[in-house]
Enzyme design. Structure first.
Site, mmCIF file in Angstrom:
data_model
loop_
_atom_site.group_PDB
_atom_site.id
_atom_site.type_symbol
_atom_site.label_atom_id
_atom_site.label_comp_id
_atom_site.label_asym_id
_atom_site.label_seq_id
_atom_site.Cartn_x
_atom_site.Cartn_y
_atom_site.Cartn_z
ATOM 1 N N SER A 193 -13.000 -1.798 27.059
ATOM 2 C CA SER A 193 -12.876 -0.459 26.492
ATOM 3 C C SER A 193 -12.410 0.533 27.544
ATOM 4 O O SER A 193 -12.324 0.220 28.729
ATOM 5 C CB SER A 193 -14.220 -0.011 25.923
ATOM 6 O OG SER A 193 -15.104 0.306 26.988
ATOM 7 N N LYS A 194 -12.118 1.716 27.048
ATOM 8 C CA LYS A 194 -11.585 2.746 27.933
ATOM 9 C C LYS A 194 -12.518 3.094 29.082
ATOM 10 O O LYS A 194 -12.078 3.420 30.168
ATOM 11 C CB LYS A 194 -11.290 3.994 27.094
ATOM 12 C CG LYS A 194 -10.375 3.646 25.938
ATOM 13 C CD LYS A 194 -9.902 4.851 25.168
ATOM 14 C CE LYS A 194 -8.788 4.428 24.215
ATOM 15 N NZ LYS A 194 -8.162 5.527 23.508
ATOM 16 N N ARG A 195 -13.776 3.005 28.823
ATOM 17 C CA ARG A 195 -14.757 3.349 29.851
ATOM 18 C C ARG A 195 -14.864 2.305 30.963
ATOM 19 O O ARG A 195 -15.393 2.571 32.025
ATOM 20 C CB ARG A 195 -16.150 3.495 29.209
ATOM 21 C CG ARG A 195 -16.271 4.711 28.326
ATOM 22 C CD ARG A 195 -16.942 5.852 29.045
ATOM 23 N NE ARG A 195 -16.897 7.077 28.261
ATOM 24 C CZ ARG A 195 -15.920 7.976 28.362
ATOM 25 N NH1 ARG A 195 -14.918 7.769 29.185
ATOM 26 N NH2 ARG A 195 -15.954 9.073 27.633
#
Length: 500
Positions: free
Chosen positions: A257-259
């Site tokens: 994911s982006k995180r």
RNA sequence: GGCCCGUUCGUUUAUCGGUUAGGACGCCAGGUUUUCAUCCUGGUAGGAGGGGUUCGACUCCCCUACGGGCUACCA
């Protein structure tokens, strides 16, 4: 045979991340392999999640990778507009058609009401069972429906899923996949704001844009049943479906994911972004020192293989050998070490001048204003020992400025103060000589005086660069220049002597 | 919870019933190198478990386990 038309359809809700890049890549490869058309379509039907600049970011990213669409916003094409927000009326027509044919219905339940239903019943689903007791055009008397429609609040159009049916389709990667219609929910296809949801927009556009192959992430597999149902309702032939395995976190726990970029310390986005919000700041592959061809090569093999042992591919080569049936079924973890290895290979085989241009900005940022020719020479000497282009600068600072510190440990161990006069003489000779004489000066001096080269080279290296690591010493000195090299040795020797 | 998809070395993959289960990354060892790196050589390590089918199963079928995805008027 119909010519191949595929689309990459990201939503501009944020920067394009690496999984999206891979989806774009596979679509691109498939299109090019069959001399087909690669289309970019912006799926911006969610006004609330729209992020200004996201579309530009997506296009800039594709451009950096060289995955240019043949059609799309800013690229033209006969099937536009390519932004779904500009196609609102089209979707309405098709929604109306579904309504008129009895394959869809109006639902008047408010989001809050549905929220409550879900809270009280975890398994709640708006489906062929529950719709019989909910507020919609199927249960309410016609007059009431008319009244609510005129009032115009909370009107959603839902797809009417038939009961007791098996909906199946063929996935190019997974084979036959089937769902029981009773398990499917009546998805909203037109929202209260008049915008379609992904489901409607996606199939209407794919049909109108004559998409022949849908290649997208596995997260769409469950809703594909809804999609094939709509194709049937419209009397259209569905495209071929290929659902790509997901790219997983390095730990394997969930999709990347982006995180995760911040979490694991590697980029997950192509390009960097500066934002007022600290958490939205990140470094992209480009600024982190990755070459686009290397990232693409790495990504291509993350979920696909040519069927043999070849690993290095140029983009044209990939276009030629790519095929859907060689795509893997299971998710693949993102392996930054392998990505770095690919990058290293590409750097090593890159042209020095080309590398120089890619690190030029970085060099200037660091205050190193040197000619592009000089930078190219630095790249030539450094490229075999870096994994990322930024390391050419960070690991080769001594090419731009004298070392700020020295490897004292090694000096204490290997430097002999009694050799100090010899170093100074060597320095003098280098300072007075030509650059192509450096090797002869050092080796000649050492030989003539019956000294050991092994006692001099390492020390000279540290004098020049500060550390024991680095490219060939003679080559480095030639690049740095006789005068500068001479001065560094003289200065360093004075410092070394003080350590004893 | 329900539905769907998946499961070969630590990672990524090859194998499309018969192989000493192959490659690459990583890691370890050795060689080359004034250093580091590159490069070369070698090594390490794998079919989730249980049932079938078959002369024969990593490969086909079933079950279990585990992992992932979906389950919004988000895509």
């Amino acid at each position: 045979m119909k010519s191949v038309r595929v689309r990459f359809a990201p939503s501009p809700t944020g920067p394009l991340h690496i999984g999206g890049v891979r989806t774009a890549l596979y679509n691109y490869l498939f299109a090019k392999k069959f001399k087909g058309t690669f289309i970019l379509r912006i799926e911006d039907t969610d006004q609330n999640r729209y992020v200004p600049g996201a579309e530009a970011y997506i296009i800039d990213s594709l451009r950096w990778f060289g995955l240019l669409p043949d059609e799309g916003p800013e690229f033209g094409g006969e099937y536009g507009p390519y932004r779904q927000s500009e196609r609102k009326e089209i979707y309405k027509q098709y929604g109306d058609k579904l309504l008129a044919d009895g394959n869809a219905y109006y639902a008047f339940d408010t989001p809050e009401e549905l929220e409550m239903m879900r809270e009280s019943d975890q398994t709640f689903k708006y489906d062929s069972k529950s719709r019989k007791v909910l507020k919609n055009s199927l249960t309410l008397p016609p007059e009431k429906v008319k009244e609510l429609l005129e009032k115009g609040e909370n009107i959603a159009v839902r797809l009417k899923i038939p009961e007791n049916e098996i909906i199946s389709f063929n996935d190019e990667i997974r084979g036959h996949v089937s769902f029981e219609s009773n398990e499917l929910d009546d998805k909203v296809i037109l929202k209260g704001d008049g915008m379609p949801t992904y489901h409607l927009a996606n199939i209407v556009d794919d049909h109108l844009m004559e998409i022949t192959h849908v290649i997208r992430g596995e997260e769409w597999l469950p809703s594909t049943a809804h999609h094939v149902l709509m194709y049937r309702f419209f009397g259209w032939t569905p495209p071929s479906f290929s659902h790509l395995p997901l790219i997983l976190k390095p730990t394997g726990q969930g999709k990347l994911s982006k995180r995760d970029g911040a979490k694991f310390g590697f980029p997950v986005f192509p390009l960097s972004r500066d934002s007022d919000h600290e958490e939205d700041n990140f470094t992209g592959f480009k600024d982190d020192g990755f070459l686009p061809e290397a990232v693409l090569n790495f990504l291509a093999l993350l979920g696909w293989s040519p069927g043999n042992d070849q690993e290095m591919f140029t983009l044209p080569e990939l276009c030629e050998v790519f095929s859907l049936d060689k795509i893997t079924k299971s998710g693949a973890r993102f392996d930054i070490d392998k990505a770095k290895w690919f990058n290293q290979q590409y750097i090593i085989h890159s042209d020095n001048l080309k590398l120089a241009y890619t690190v030029q900005d970085k060099a200037i940022d660091e205050g190193y204003n040197v000619s592009i020719e000089y930078l190219a020479d630095v790249c030539g000497l450094m490229k075999e020992r870096v994994h990322k282009t930024d390391e050419i600068i960070s690991g080769g600072r001594f090419f731009f400025e004298p070392p700020h510190a020295f490897d004292d440990e090694t000096i204490k161990k290997r430097y002999k103060p009694e050799n100090s006069k010899h170093f100074l003489k060597i320095a003098d000779q280098i300072g007075a000589g030509e650059k192509n004489e450096i090797e002869q000066i050092i080796k000649g001096y050492v030989q003539e005086n019956g000294l050991k080269l092994g006692e001099f080279m390492p020390i000279l290296r540290i004098a020049l660069s500060g550390s024991m690591q680095g490219p060939d010493l003679i080559q480095s000195m030639m690049l740095i220049g006789n005068k500068e090299s001479s001065e560094r040795i003289t200065l360093a020797v004075a410092y070394f002597d003080k350590l004893f």
